[in-house]
Structures are given as structure tokens and as C-alpha cells.
Design an enzyme around this catalytic site. Structure first.
Site, PDB file in Angstrom:
ATOM      1  N   ASP A 160       4.259  18.096 -17.453  1.00 18.67           N
ATOM      2  CA  ASP A 160       3.451  18.406 -18.638  1.00 18.67           C
ATOM      3  C   ASP A 160       2.957  19.855 -18.565  1.00 18.67           C
ATOM      4  O   ASP A 160       2.922  20.565 -19.583  1.00 18.67           O
ATOM      5  CB  ASP A 160       2.264  17.451 -18.730  1.00 18.67           C
ATOM      6  CG  ASP A 160       2.705  16.018 -18.558  1.00 18.67           C
ATOM      7  OD1 ASP A 160       2.827  15.303 -19.554  1.00 18.67           O
ATOM      8  OD2 ASP A 160       2.976  15.621 -17.401  1.00 18.67           O
ATOM      9  N   HIS A 203      -0.903  11.350 -16.622  1.00 20.09           N
ATOM     10  CA  HIS A 203       0.396  11.741 -17.170  1.00 20.09           C
ATOM     11  C   HIS A 203       0.660  10.763 -18.315  1.00 20.09           C
ATOM     12  O   HIS A 203       1.186   9.673 -18.101  1.00 20.09           O
ATOM     13  CB  HIS A 203       1.482  11.635 -16.104  1.00 20.09           C
ATOM     14  CG  HIS A 203       2.881  11.803 -16.651  1.00 20.09           C
ATOM     15  ND1 HIS A 203       3.290  12.910 -17.350  1.00 20.09           N
ATOM     16  CD2 HIS A 203       3.953  10.982 -16.607  1.00 20.09           C
ATOM     17  CE1 HIS A 203       4.562  12.765 -17.707  1.00 20.09           C
ATOM     18  NE2 HIS A 203       4.978  11.596 -17.272  1.00 20.09           N
ATOM     19  N   ARG A 241       3.251   4.021 -21.201  1.00 15.77           N
ATOM     20  CA  ARG A 241       3.515   4.021 -19.766  1.00 15.77           C
ATOM     21  C   ARG A 241       2.718   2.923 -19.073  1.00 15.77           C
ATOM     22  O   ARG A 241       3.182   2.306 -18.129  1.00 15.77           O
ATOM     23  CB  ARG A 241       3.143   5.373 -19.165  1.00 15.77           C
ATOM     24  CG  ARG A 241       4.108   6.472 -19.553  1.00 15.77           C
ATOM     25  CD  ARG A 241       3.854   7.719 -18.731  1.00 15.77           C
ATOM     26  NE  ARG A 241       4.764   8.774 -19.126  1.00 15.77           N
ATOM     27  CZ  ARG A 241       4.502   9.656 -20.063  1.00 15.77           C
ATOM     28  NH1 ARG A 241       3.358   9.613 -20.719  1.00 15.77           N
ATOM     29  NH2 ARG A 241       5.372  10.591 -20.363  1.00 15.77           N
ATOM     30  N   ALA A 281       7.740   9.119  -8.587  1.00 10.56           N
ATOM     31  CA  ALA A 281       8.134   9.595  -9.923  1.00 10.56           C
ATOM     32  C   ALA A 281       8.152   8.465 -10.954  1.00 10.56           C
ATOM     33  O   ALA A 281       8.270   8.715 -12.144  1.00 10.56           O
ATOM     34  CB  ALA A 281       9.514  10.256  -9.854  1.00 10.56           C
ATOM     35  N   SER A 282       8.040   7.211 -10.487  1.00  9.25           N
ATOM     36  CA  SER A 282       8.124   6.073 -11.419  1.00  9.25           C
ATOM     37  C   SER A 282       6.851   5.972 -12.256  1.00  9.25           C
ATOM     38  O   SER A 282       5.756   6.220 -11.760  1.00  9.25           O
ATOM     39  CB  SER A 282       8.302   4.764 -10.645  1.00  9.25           C
ATOM     40  OG  SER A 282       9.398   4.858  -9.762  1.00  9.25           O
ATOM     41  N   ASN A 283       6.991   5.561 -13.505  1.00 12.35           N
ATOM     42  CA  ASN A 283       5.839   5.433 -14.399  1.00 12.35           C
ATOM     43  C   ASN A 283       5.297   4.009 -14.447  1.00 12.35           C
ATOM     44  O   ASN A 283       6.061   3.066 -14.230  1.00 12.35           O
ATOM     45  CB  ASN A 283       6.243   5.875 -15.818  1.00 12.35           C
ATOM     46  CG  ASN A 283       6.209   7.384 -15.937  1.00 12.35           C
ATOM     47  OD1 ASN A 283       5.282   8.015 -15.465  1.00 12.35           O
ATOM     48  ND2 ASN A 283       7.220   7.942 -16.576  1.00 12.35           N
ATOM     49  N   VAL A 338       2.958   6.873 -13.600  1.00  7.06           N
ATOM     50  CA  VAL A 338       3.042   7.530 -12.293  1.00  7.06           C
ATOM     51  C   VAL A 338       1.712   7.583 -11.548  1.00  7.06           C
ATOM     52  O   VAL A 338       1.685   7.477 -10.326  1.00  7.06           O
ATOM     53  CB  VAL A 338       3.690   8.926 -12.429  1.00  7.06           C
ATOM     54  CG1 VAL A 338       2.787   9.898 -13.157  1.00  7.06           C
ATOM     55  CG2 VAL A 338       4.099   9.462 -11.070  1.00  7.06           C
ATOM     56  N   ARG A 392       5.773  22.013 -19.536  1.00  8.65           N
ATOM     57  CA  ARG A 392       5.972  21.981 -20.994  1.00  8.65           C
ATOM     58  C   ARG A 392       4.931  22.865 -21.681  1.00  8.65           C
ATOM     59  O   ARG A 392       5.257  23.617 -22.607  1.00  8.65           O
ATOM     60  CB  ARG A 392       5.830  20.539 -21.501  1.00  8.65           C
ATOM     61  CG  ARG A 392       7.015  19.656 -21.129  1.00  8.65           C
ATOM     62  CD  ARG A 392       6.744  18.193 -21.488  1.00  8.65           C
ATOM     63  NE  ARG A 392       7.927  17.378 -21.247  1.00  8.65           N
ATOM     64  CZ  ARG A 392       7.899  16.076 -20.967  1.00  8.65           C
ATOM     65  NH1 ARG A 392       6.744  15.426 -20.894  1.00  8.65           N
ATOM     66  NH2 ARG A 392       9.009  15.415 -20.784  1.00  8.65           N
ATOM     67  N   TYR A 440      18.544   0.898   2.885  1.00  7.08           N
ATOM     68  CA  TYR A 440      17.336   1.627   3.300  1.00  7.08           C
ATOM     69  C   TYR A 440      17.500   2.299   4.652  1.00  7.08           C
ATOM     70  O   TYR A 440      16.869   3.321   4.926  1.00  7.08           O
ATOM     71  CB  TYR A 440      16.125   0.692   3.286  1.00  7.08           C
ATOM     72  CG  TYR A 440      15.638   0.432   1.877  1.00  7.08           C
ATOM     73  CD1 TYR A 440      14.773   1.322   1.252  1.00  7.08           C
ATOM     74  CD2 TYR A 440      16.078  -0.679   1.167  1.00  7.08           C
ATOM     75  CE1 TYR A 440      14.351   1.116  -0.045  1.00  7.08           C
ATOM     76  CE2 TYR A 440      15.652  -0.901  -0.134  1.00  7.08           C
ATOM     77  CZ  TYR A 440      14.788  -0.002  -0.737  1.00  7.08           C
ATOM     78  OH  TYR A 440      14.385  -0.201  -2.026  1.00  7.08           O
ATOM     79  N   THR A 457      13.847  10.324 -20.388  1.00 10.55           N
ATOM     80  CA  THR A 457      13.806  11.755 -20.060  1.00 10.55           C
ATOM     81  C   THR A 457      14.182  11.915 -18.591  1.00 10.55           C
ATOM     82  O   THR A 457      13.769  11.100 -17.770  1.00 10.55           O
ATOM     83  CB  THR A 457      12.391  12.349 -20.266  1.00 10.55           C
ATOM     84  OG1 THR A 457      11.556  11.971 -19.179  1.00 10.55           O
ATOM     85  CG2 THR A 457      11.769  11.886 -21.568  1.00 10.55           C
ATOM     86  N   THR A 493       4.206  12.768  -9.206  1.00 14.12           N
ATOM     87  CA  THR A 493       4.567  13.943 -10.015  1.00 14.12           C
ATOM     88  C   THR A 493       3.535  14.203 -11.108  1.00 14.12           C
ATOM     89  O   THR A 493       3.386  15.345 -11.543  1.00 14.12           O
ATOM     90  CB  THR A 493       5.960  13.785 -10.648  1.00 14.12           C
ATOM     91  OG1 THR A 493       6.028  12.504 -11.284  1.00 14.12           O
ATOM     92  CG2 THR A 493       7.045  13.901  -9.610  1.00 14.12           C
TER      93      THR A 493
HETATM   94  P1  ADP Z   1      14.684   6.065 -14.963  1.00 13.88           P
HETATM   95  O1  ADP Z   1      14.985   6.609 -16.325  1.00 13.88           O
HETATM   96  O2  ADP Z   1      13.196   5.924 -14.685  1.00 13.88           O
HETATM   97  O3  ADP Z   1      15.398   6.770 -13.862  1.00 13.88           O
HETATM   98  P2  ADP Z   1      16.613   3.957 -14.675  1.00 13.88           P
HETATM   99  O4  ADP Z   1      16.587   2.551 -15.207  1.00 13.88           O
HETATM  100  O5  ADP Z   1      17.688   4.890 -15.118  1.00 13.88           O
HETATM  101  O6  ADP Z   1      15.177   4.544 -14.999  1.00 13.88           O
HETATM  102  O7  ADP Z   1      16.630   3.935 -13.084  1.00 13.88           O
HETATM  103  C1  ADP Z   1      15.840   3.115 -12.312  1.00 13.88           C
HETATM  104  C2  ADP Z   1      16.673   2.673 -11.123  1.00 13.88           C
HETATM  105  O8  ADP Z   1      15.841   1.952 -10.216  1.00 13.88           O
HETATM  106  C3  ADP Z   1      17.828   1.747 -11.497  1.00 13.88           C
HETATM  107  O9  ADP Z   1      19.044   2.326 -11.058  1.00 13.88           O
HETATM  108  C4  ADP Z   1      17.522   0.454 -10.756  1.00 13.88           C
HETATM  109  O10 ADP Z   1      18.680  -0.184 -10.264  1.00 13.88           O
HETATM  110  C5  ADP Z   1      16.654   0.951  -9.623  1.00 13.88           C
HETATM  111  N1  ADP Z   1      15.819  -0.104  -9.053  1.00 13.88           N
HETATM  112  C6  ADP Z   1      15.081  -1.016  -9.707  1.00 13.88           C
HETATM  113  N2  ADP Z   1      14.494  -1.846  -8.828  1.00 13.88           N
HETATM  114  C7  ADP Z   1      14.850  -1.436  -7.578  1.00 13.88           C
HETATM  115  C8  ADP Z   1      14.579  -1.873  -6.257  1.00 13.88           C
HETATM  116  N3  ADP Z   1      13.783  -2.908  -6.043  1.00 13.88           N
HETATM  117  N4  ADP Z   1      15.134  -1.196  -5.238  1.00 13.88           N
HETATM  118  C9  ADP Z   1      15.939  -0.156  -5.452  1.00 13.88           C
HETATM  119  N5  ADP Z   1      16.237   0.305  -6.677  1.00 13.88           N
HETATM  120  C10 ADP Z   1      15.715  -0.321  -7.734  1.00 13.88           C
END
Ligand code: ADP
Length: 309
Positions: free
Chosen positions: A145, A172, A85, A115-117, A119, A148, A62, A227, A140
């Protein structure tokens, strides 16, 4: 501008790649709890630089986020085939609380992009956990959408997507609202232009485009597990709007005091985006059934977040 990306999975790496290819950042840094993955993404994307714009690539803990103007939060657990989601929520909320405090320690001035769902809810989780003003924590939301919707409508009309304007609002996800009544081609209402071109916009055409937008993620996940390109490109577009203080109008999820009769909820509306983050929110002109659908979508999000805080 330096851009940090937490989560170097498919979405995070696609965002990094799009940012490098478009020349949006002077530096991109990946952070992931899987340090080897972050390093591998850094190395792979670094090799694209001679084919793109110059950009420094980094990966690390970090502390490597120091000096970032924007941090994209793409960490989390991936959506499984058929999983909604919203069912991802509790798993991802846990990941976020850990991530946010670290990001705030090392990049206190960064705008956060979520960006995480799911979201919309993750945006509110991030805003609350960070203590940042809502305009600096941007989800996001329906950014992709809306793209699209424009792409499918443009294909049907035989007109460039850049000249077709239409918003997808609300969650979303399954309850999102395609704002057909305010769709424009150039500056003209959709129906008028479609009639001039002799192109049908019948109920069945609308239903097909609606399905194409609403079910896109499910179809793509079925075919390839997740995706990433579309959202990666959308993230690069959003970072560009922030970097250049563009005042671009994009549909984004931000914690908002009142939306369609629901108080205090993070949901997508058209937002004006600049260097300070979201500088204003535009109230769309919708017909009564669209307002009702936006109310339902927003109320559903509010209900899903109940008990989280
Ligand atoms: P997406 O398709 O949403 O990108 P992925 O599984 O490919 O999903 O990627 C999610 C990433 O988030 C993974 O590489 C995972 O290691 C990372 N991740 C999960 N938890 C943490 C965390 N606490 N800190 C940092 N990275 C994390």
C-alpha cells in the site's frame, strides 16, 4: 541465502519469480499441498534463471525447507471478488496452524514472512503458533500500500517514486491510513514542493489518490481475480533487506505492545528491517485526525481477532 515459499499459488510464485529476477536468493524452494503445482512453478521459474542471476530452484515437502534463512508463508485460500479480507480469516487461520508446525520442525532458524490475508491477523496467528519472538514473524502489511501511495503521488507530481516518501499505516485493508501529513518529496514536505512545482494537492486530488490506494486490490481482483505482481516484488524487496542486513525502513505488520492506544496487536508501522528481522519500530509524526484514524484501524483489527486466542 535459501528462501522457502509455502504456497506456490499466484502470490508465492510471483514472489519466487521476483526473487530470482532480482538475484535475491541462492536457492528458492516451493512447498504446496498441491505438489504438482509446486513442481510446475519450480520448473517454469527455473527456465528464467539464464535470463537472471544464478539460483537453485527446488520443490518438495516441508523437509525441503531445511537450511532456509527466510520462509515466506503464502498458503491459503484466495480472496473472492467482493470478499473482505477479514472474512477470509477463519479459513486461512486453519491452514496456518497446520503449516507453521511443519515449518518450525524443518526450518527452526528461519525468519517467517507472512503474506496470506487477512495479513495482520495471520501475522499474529503465525507469531503465536510459532512461539518465535515477534520481530522474527513479519507480515507484509501495508508494504504494498505504501508503494502504491508513493507511485500514485509520484505520478501526480511528475517525480520518480523513489524520491517520494509516504507511509500507509494500520490495517492492510479498508481502514488503512494514508499519512499525508508526513509525506515528503526528497527531504521536503509535500505541500512545499507541490507549491514550488505548481502542482495542486487539493482535497479532490487527495481523495483520488486515497481511493487509488485503498481500492486497488478490489479493482485488480475484479479485472484478473487476484493480485500478485506488486506483492511479489514487495516480498523480494523485503527478503533483500533481511539478506543484506540493510536496515531498510518499510511499513510492515508485526505484533506490537502499544499502537495508537491499542495494546498488543499486529499492525503496520514503519519498521527498520535487517538480518535479525525487525530491529526497531519508528513512531511516525501524524496529525490528530491521522492518529485517530490509526487508532480506529488498529482497534478494528484487535476486535476482529477477538475469540481467536
Ligand atoms: P494467492 O492468490 O493468495 O496466492 P492461490 O490460491 O493462488 O492464492 O495460492 C494459495 C496456495 O496455497 C495454493 O496453491 C494452495 O494449494 C496452497 N495451500 C493451501 N493450503 C495449503 C496447505 N495447508 N499447505 C500448503 N499449501 C497450501
Amino acid at each position: 541465502m535459501k528462501v522457502g515459499i509455502v504456497g506456490a499459488g499466484m502470490v508465492g510464485s510471483a514472489a519466487g519469480f521476483a526473487i530470482v529476477m532480482r538475484g535475491v536468493a541462492s536457492e528458492v524452494v516451493f512447498v504446496d499441498r498441491n505438489a504438482a503445482l509446486a513442481q510446475a512453478q519450480r520448473e517454469d521459474i527455473h527456465h528464467a534463471v539464464p535470463f537472471a542471476q544464478s539460483c537453485k530452484l527446488g520443490a518438495g515437502g516441508y523437509e525441503s525447507l531445511q537450511g532456509a534463512g527466510v520462509v515466506i508463508l503464502a498458503a491459503g485460500v484466495a480472496q473472492k471478488p467482493g470478499e473482505s479480507r477479514l472474512s477470509l480469516l477463519s479459513r486461512n487461520a486453519e491452514v496456518f496452524s497446520e503449516v507453521i508446525s511443519q515449518v518450525r520442525t524443518y526450518a527452526p532458524d528461519a525468519i517467517l514472512i507472512v503474506a496470506s490475508n487477512p495479513v495482520d491477523i495471520m501475522t499474529e496467528v503465525a507469531q503465536r503458533a510459532s512461539g518465535l519472538p515477534p520481530e522474527r514473524v513479519i507480515g507484509t502489511g501495508t508494504l504494498l500500500d505504501s508503494a502504491r501511495f508513493r507511485a500514485l503521488l509520484a505520478g501526480h507530481l511528475g517525480i520518480a517514486a523513489h524520491s517520494v516518501h509516504g507511509f500507509v499505516l494500520g490495517e492492510h485493508g479498508d481502514s488503512e491510513v494514508l499519512a499525508w501529513s508526513s509525506a515528503r518529496v526528497g527531504a521536503e514536505p509535500l505541500d512545499r514542493i507541490a507549491a514550488q512545482l505548481g502542482v495542486d494537492i487539493t482535497e479532490s486530488v487527495r481523495a483520488k489518490i486515497d481511493e487509488g490506494v485503498r481500492r486497488a486490490a478490489y479493482r485488480i481482483i475484479e479485472g484478473k481475480g487476484a493480485t500478485w505482481y506488486g506483492i511479489g516484488a514487495g516480498l523480494a524487496r523485503l527478503v533483500l533487506a533481511i539478506r543484506d542486513d540493510q536496515r531498510a525502513v518499510l511499513t510492515l505488520s508485526v505484533r506490537t505492545p502499544h499502537v495508537a492506544g491499542v495494546d498488543d496487536v499486529a499492525v503496520s508501522l514503519p519498521r527498520v528491517v535487517g538480518a535479525a528481522g525487525v530491529v526497531s519500530t519508528l513512531i511516525p509524526s501524524l496529525d490528530p485526525p491521522e492518529w485517530e484514524a490509526l487508532h480506529r484501524s488498529t482497534a478494528l483489527l484487535k476486535e476482529s481477532a477477538k475469540g481467536l486466542w
